[in-house]
Motif scaffolding. Structure first.
Motif: not given
Length: 577
Positions: A279-301
């Motif tokens: 249930a939660i892993l896809p949410g983790m993936g989506v959150a990672s995608q969106i946080l990087s996109t809207f922070s305008r930074k590469p995903i940290f680590g």
């Protein structure tokens, strides 16, 4: 954009039935999953609302529903949990968004097995119809809880709803398991065999990694639950004794002996805890995608995030016993499960710190998808903090049958995953339907839903510490529980407001699909492959050509680049940073 010609996976659909009903197109199937889950979540929310109304006003008679008796309350509890866990938290993130976007994000024209993909959706649909049918048969829906513990669930005479309703409940879950196994095979094969040229495993978006790992968990876990459900059906209808010991019901000795109720608990939770991460892993993936996109930074680590998800998936199969500290297990076994449960907090913490590192000193764009991604992180942390308490057997034995557990798993598994779905919806609806959702109403929906969610589920922790028992249909019989009613009133009013708020989302969604402003091909200035194709994507995703991948998935703020982002199909910019 560098491309190469490839053959299509299958011909375009002809006619309404093949195009929209029994479609082989992964995008149409993803939308079908999405709207099935949207239907299921309203059913689940309505059942929870009836439960909360009964807790406050136990004697009220409702129109169409009638009087809610204690056994009716337990049926509502059983069906709410089952529908939300299987047909919402499992169906929408993996079956909906995963089906739609995984092939596009790896540069594939479709899923590896299109017919199997179609069958997996319609099998899921049949499972949903079967479980809804349990409300309408003689005796009604089962009351054994969504975990289905025997001997209550294994003996037809054990109570109202434990006849045909319970058989339908088990059958529905078995059918759902078959559908999930078909889907998992498809996800794994597609990810491993159909990636575009240049799309190495370490260039896959974290969303693809999350769907891939979720499919591994599903393949290993749903087969166990399917087997357990078949054995339970045999105990109920064929006189076997897998789960039922020598037992007396209503003064009558049942025709069973030698079975173990704990066997069901082991089999169920061997599925049940990986299900939390399904249930939660896809949410983790989506959150990672969106946080990087809207922070305008590469995903940290990036690599640490991948290994953390793999670690969560691996450890998720080793901690099922922490659901069973109350069962009288050996203290040595309890210690082992407790230690492993604490260990699983490490990869979860790594992911949380990496999300915070991604946002640190970033030029954040606070648009609706980003708000929901931040809300996901907030709920994941808030719900996760109560986990280490329940990982200690000495504390869990005190708290296990209280609202503390209800608050914990609703925050971390329930509404956190749903916030991931909201984030994905606001982020990807422009690509799926070619129109933007309303930003103002999206923000109003976010703030009301976040406040309502905390108002419903945080007080449950206080209730649990005060000894507020879960699964009780009313608090009128026990004196000390009556003193907790003001908290229940607060949570119920919050639930009514929060459920009403979801109409904002539904109206925004359907209005935007038909009347929203036209979306460009890349409205968020994202880097992954779904934003390189037309909006909505054509039948074969890339108009007969397959992209060639030259860059990592999160190339934002690249020094010397013409824009602040470099797409995966742009000329190579050097090693990912």
């Amino acid at each position: 954009m560098a491309t190469s010609v490839t053959p299509h996976a299958h011909a375009g659909p002809q006619g309404f039935i093949r195009k929209y009903i029994f479609s082989l197109d992964h995008k149409v199937i993803g939308i079908q999953y999405f709207f099935l889950a949207l239907t299921a979540v309203w059913v689940g929310m309505f059942l929870s609302l009836l439960m909360r109304i009964h807790l406050l006003w136990p004697g009220v008679t409702l129109p169409l529903v009638g009087e809610i008796k204690p056994e009716t309350y337990l049926s509502l509890l059983t069906m709410h949990g089952t529908i939300m866990v299987f047909f919402v938290l499992t169906t929408a993130p993996q079956g909906g968004f995963g089906n739609y976007f995984l092939p596009i994000q790896i540069g594939a024209p479709d899923m590896a097995f299109p017919v199997l993909n179609m069958l997996s959706f319609w099998t899921t649909f049949v499972a949903f119809v079967v479980i809804i049918a349990a409300f309408f048969v003689s005796g009604g829906a089962p009351l054994h809880g969504w975990t289905g513990y025997p001997p209550l669930s294994a003996i037809q005479q054990a109570g109202p709803g434990e006849g045909l309703g319970a058989d339908l409940w088990i059958t529905s879950i078995a059918i759902f398991c078959l559908a999930s196994l078909m889907g998992a095979l498809n996800f794994l094969t597609t990810t491993l065999d159909m990636r575009a040229k240049g799309m190495t495993m370490m260039r896959m978006p974290l969303t693809v990694w999350s769907w891939f790992i979720t499919a591994i968990l599903g393949l290993l876990a749903f087969g166990v639950l399917l087997s357990a459900g078949i054995l339970l059906l045999m105990d109920r209808n064929l006189g076997t004794s897998f789960y039922v010991p020598l037992v007396v019901v209503n003064g009558q000795i049942m025709g069973h002996k030698g079975g173990s109720p704990l066997l069901w608990q082991h089999l169920f939770w061997f599925f049940g805890h990986p299900e939390v991460y399904i249930a939660i892993l896809p949410g983790m993936g989506v959150a990672s995608q969106i946080l990087s996109t809207f922070s305008r930074k590469p995903i940290f680590g990036y690599k640490a995030m991948v290994y953390a998800m793999l670690g969560i998936g691996f450890l998720g199969f080793m901690v099922w016993g922490h659901h069973m500290f109350m069962s009288g297990m050996s203290p040595y076994s309890a210690f082992a499960f407790s230690l492993l449960t604490m260990c699983i907090g490490v990869p979860s913490a790594i992911k949380t710190f990496n999300w915070l590192g991604t946002m640190y000193k970033a030029r954040i764009r606070f648009q609706t998808p980003m708000l929901y991604a931040i809300g996901f992180v907030s709920l994941f942390v808030s719900g996760g903090l109560s986990g280490p308490f329940l990982a200690q057997p000495v504390l869990d034995i005190q708290l296990h049958d209280t609202y503390f557990v209800v608050g914990h798993f609703h925050l971390i598994m329930g509404v956190a995953a749903i916030f991931g779905m909201f984030a994905a919806t606001y982020y990807w609806v422009p690509k799926m339907f070619g129109r933007m959702m309303n930003e103002t109403w999206g923000r109003i929906h976010f703030f009301l839903t976040l406040a309502g969610t905390y108002a419903i589920f945080m007080p449950m922790h206080y209730l649990g510490i005060a000894g507020g028992t879960r699964r009780y249909s009313q608090y009128t019989e026990v004196a000390y529980l009556q003193k907790l009613m003001p908290l229940h009133q607060f949570m119920t009013y919050a639930a009514i407001i929060t459920i009403a708020t979801q109409f904002i989302f539904v109206i925004n969604l359907f209005w935007s699909i038909f009347k929203g402003p036209k979306a460009s091909d890349n409205p968020w200035e994202s880097t992954t492959l779904e934003w390189t194709t037309a909006t909505p994507p054509p039948h074969d995703n890339f108009n007969g050509v397959t992209p060639v991948v030259n860059n990592g998935p999160y190339e934002y703020g690249v020094p010397g680049a013409a824009r602040d982002f470099v797409m995966q199909t742009d000329p190579a910019v050097g090693p990912a940073h």
